[in-house]
Design an enzyme around this catalytic site. Structure first.
Site, PDB file in Angstrom:
ATOM      1  N   GLY A 176       0.828  -1.210   0.000  1.00 17.08           N
ATOM      2  CA  GLY A 176       0.000   0.000   0.000  1.00 17.08           C
ATOM      3  C   GLY A 176       0.854   1.249   0.000  1.00 17.08           C
ATOM      4  O   GLY A 176       0.497   2.270   0.585  1.00 17.08           O
ATOM      5  N   ALA A 177       2.002   1.173  -0.694  1.00 16.94           N
ATOM      6  CA  ALA A 177       2.978   2.254  -0.630  1.00 16.94           C
ATOM      7  C   ALA A 177       2.877   3.237  -1.786  1.00 16.94           C
ATOM      8  O   ALA A 177       3.718   4.120  -1.921  1.00 16.94           O
ATOM      9  CB  ALA A 177       4.394   1.675  -0.595  1.00 16.94           C
TER      10      ALA A 177
ATOM     11  N   GLY B   8      -0.901   7.710   0.313  1.00 22.71           N
ATOM     12  CA  GLY B   8      -1.248   7.788   1.721  1.00 22.71           C
ATOM     13  C   GLY B   8      -0.107   7.541   2.675  1.00 22.71           C
ATOM     14  O   GLY B   8       1.043   7.898   2.419  1.00 22.71           O
ATOM     15  N   ILE B   9      -0.420   6.874   3.811  1.00 24.10           N
ATOM     16  CA  ILE B   9       0.605   6.693   4.835  1.00 24.10           C
ATOM     17  C   ILE B   9       1.689   5.715   4.389  1.00 24.10           C
ATOM     18  O   ILE B   9       2.822   5.792   4.862  1.00 24.10           O
ATOM     19  CB  ILE B   9       0.013   6.256   6.190  1.00 24.10           C
ATOM     20  CG1 ILE B   9      -0.521   4.827   6.129  1.00 24.10           C
ATOM     21  CG2 ILE B   9      -1.062   7.215   6.660  1.00 24.10           C
ATOM     22  CD1 ILE B   9      -0.806   4.252   7.491  1.00 24.10           C
ATOM     23  N   GLY B  10       1.354   4.792   3.484  1.00 27.02           N
ATOM     24  CA  GLY B  10       2.373   3.877   2.990  1.00 27.02           C
ATOM     25  C   GLY B  10       3.470   4.612   2.242  1.00 27.02           C
ATOM     26  O   GLY B  10       4.657   4.369   2.459  1.00 27.02           O
TER      27      GLY B  10
ATOM     28  N   SER C 111      -7.106  -0.256  12.262  1.00 24.57           N
ATOM     29  CA  SER C 111      -7.875   0.983  12.307  1.00 24.57           C
ATOM     30  C   SER C 111      -8.707   0.984  13.580  1.00 24.57           C
ATOM     31  O   SER C 111      -9.075  -0.077  14.096  1.00 24.57           O
ATOM     32  CB  SER C 111      -8.806   1.070  11.092  1.00 24.57           C
ATOM     33  OG  SER C 111      -9.778   2.085  11.266  1.00 24.57           O
TER      34      SER C 111
ATOM     35  N   TYR D  64     -15.394  -3.609   6.622  1.00 22.58           N
ATOM     36  CA  TYR D  64     -14.089  -2.994   6.864  1.00 22.58           C
ATOM     37  C   TYR D  64     -13.686  -3.140   8.330  1.00 22.58           C
ATOM     38  O   TYR D  64     -12.550  -3.527   8.646  1.00 22.58           O
ATOM     39  CB  TYR D  64     -14.159  -1.523   6.486  1.00 22.58           C
ATOM     40  CG  TYR D  64     -12.876  -0.748   6.677  1.00 22.58           C
ATOM     41  CD1 TYR D  64     -11.819  -0.872   5.773  1.00 22.58           C
ATOM     42  CD2 TYR D  64     -12.723   0.139   7.748  1.00 22.58           C
ATOM     43  CE1 TYR D  64     -10.645  -0.155   5.934  1.00 22.58           C
ATOM     44  CE2 TYR D  64     -11.552   0.865   7.920  1.00 22.58           C
ATOM     45  CZ  TYR D  64     -10.519   0.714   7.007  1.00 22.58           C
ATOM     46  OH  TYR D  64      -9.363   1.426   7.180  1.00 22.58           O
TER      47      TYR D  64
END
Length: 272
Positions: A10-11, A14-16, A132, A157
């Site tokens: 997930g890079a 966002g945060i990745g 989360s 989710y």
């Protein structure tokens, strides 16, 4: 500081992406994994050029990702399972036959970790799972893991993020004494593309949540801290973190029998 080999899924955004850039600036070797070839390559341009493209909605691409990582990385110090998403109101089934939210957020990271476990054990590595605070609203029903009966996007989710915490604890229980550990964390409400699409982001009109939303750089802080620190020495493993401190997850997260049952069901799903 020891230079680590860190794989971040997930890079591409966002945060990745933010964590990948920060960790590379600290001198670590970062392998960026993302679904978008162009975005992932762009992030890799700032982190040393190493990247792999994979879509967690297709388990064969996850298997191929694992094979590529094993070929490239003789050592894996950190596997950051950060990829995840929430999908639309209609329940979607992947080509592998699984509910899409469950597969992308939980089953695919589980598969990737399983395939890399021996390398993590050899490396004395650690797994960091991005959960989360939604886990607090989740519920794992062993008889309806993929929500065939009561599907709602947020419910799916929340359950998947709770499943990640159960997986984290079970992995750490199994492998900590053999040298591999696992930890999970909540990054905060981060300004991602998903939030922007729903009008919840810094400057997003009159959203009541706009003042609580973090930038990706701030949301990545706990991931960067856990990835750079020494597991079991700088922080306790097997725990759920928020703002770099141990936090309290959903009550089900500490049900060891449920965690073991989920692990065994997940293995069976992937072998069928």
């Amino acid at each position: 500081m020891m230079r680590k080999t860190i794989v971040i899924t997930g890079a591409s955004d966002g945060i990745g992406a933010a964590a990948a850039r920060q960790l590379a600036r600290q001198g670590h070797r970062v392998v960026a994994v993302g679904r978008s070839p162009s975005k992932t390559a762009a992030v890799a341009g700032h982190t040393g050029g190493e990247y792999v493209v994979a879509d967690f909605a297709a388990l064969d691409t996850v298997r191929n990702l694992a094979f590529q990582l094993l070929a490239r990385c003789g050592v894996i110090d950190v596997l950051a399972n950060n990829a995840g998403a929430m999908f639309g109101s209609r329940r979607q089934i992947t080509e592998d036959g699984h509910e899409r939210t469950f597969q992308v957020n939980y089953l695919a990271p589980f598969l990737l970790t399983q395939m890399l476990t021996d390398r993590l054990l050899e490396s004395g590595g650690t797994v960091i799972n991005t959960s989360s605070a939604a886990n607090l609203f989740g519920r794992i029903d062993p008889d309806d893991l993929e929500l065939e009966k009561r599907y709602r996007p947020f419910r799916a989710y929340a359950a998947a993020k709770l499943a990640l915490i159960l997986f984290t604890r079970e992995f750490d229980r199994r492998y900590r004494l053999r040298g591999a550990t696992s930890t999970t964390f909540h990054p905060g409400l981060v300004a991602t593309n998903f939030l922007r699409e729903h009008g919840v982001a810094p400057g997003a009109g009159h959203s009541p949540l706009r003042h609580l939303v973090l930038t990706p750089d701030k949301g990545a802080r706990t991931l960067v801290y856990l990835a750079g620190a020494v597991p079991g020495q700088d922080y306790a493993t097997g725990e759920y973190y928020r703002r770099c401190k141990v936090a309290r997850p959903n009550r089900q997260a500490r049900d060891g029998a449920l965690g073991l049952g989920l692990w065994n069901r997940s293995v069976a799903m992937l072998e069928s």
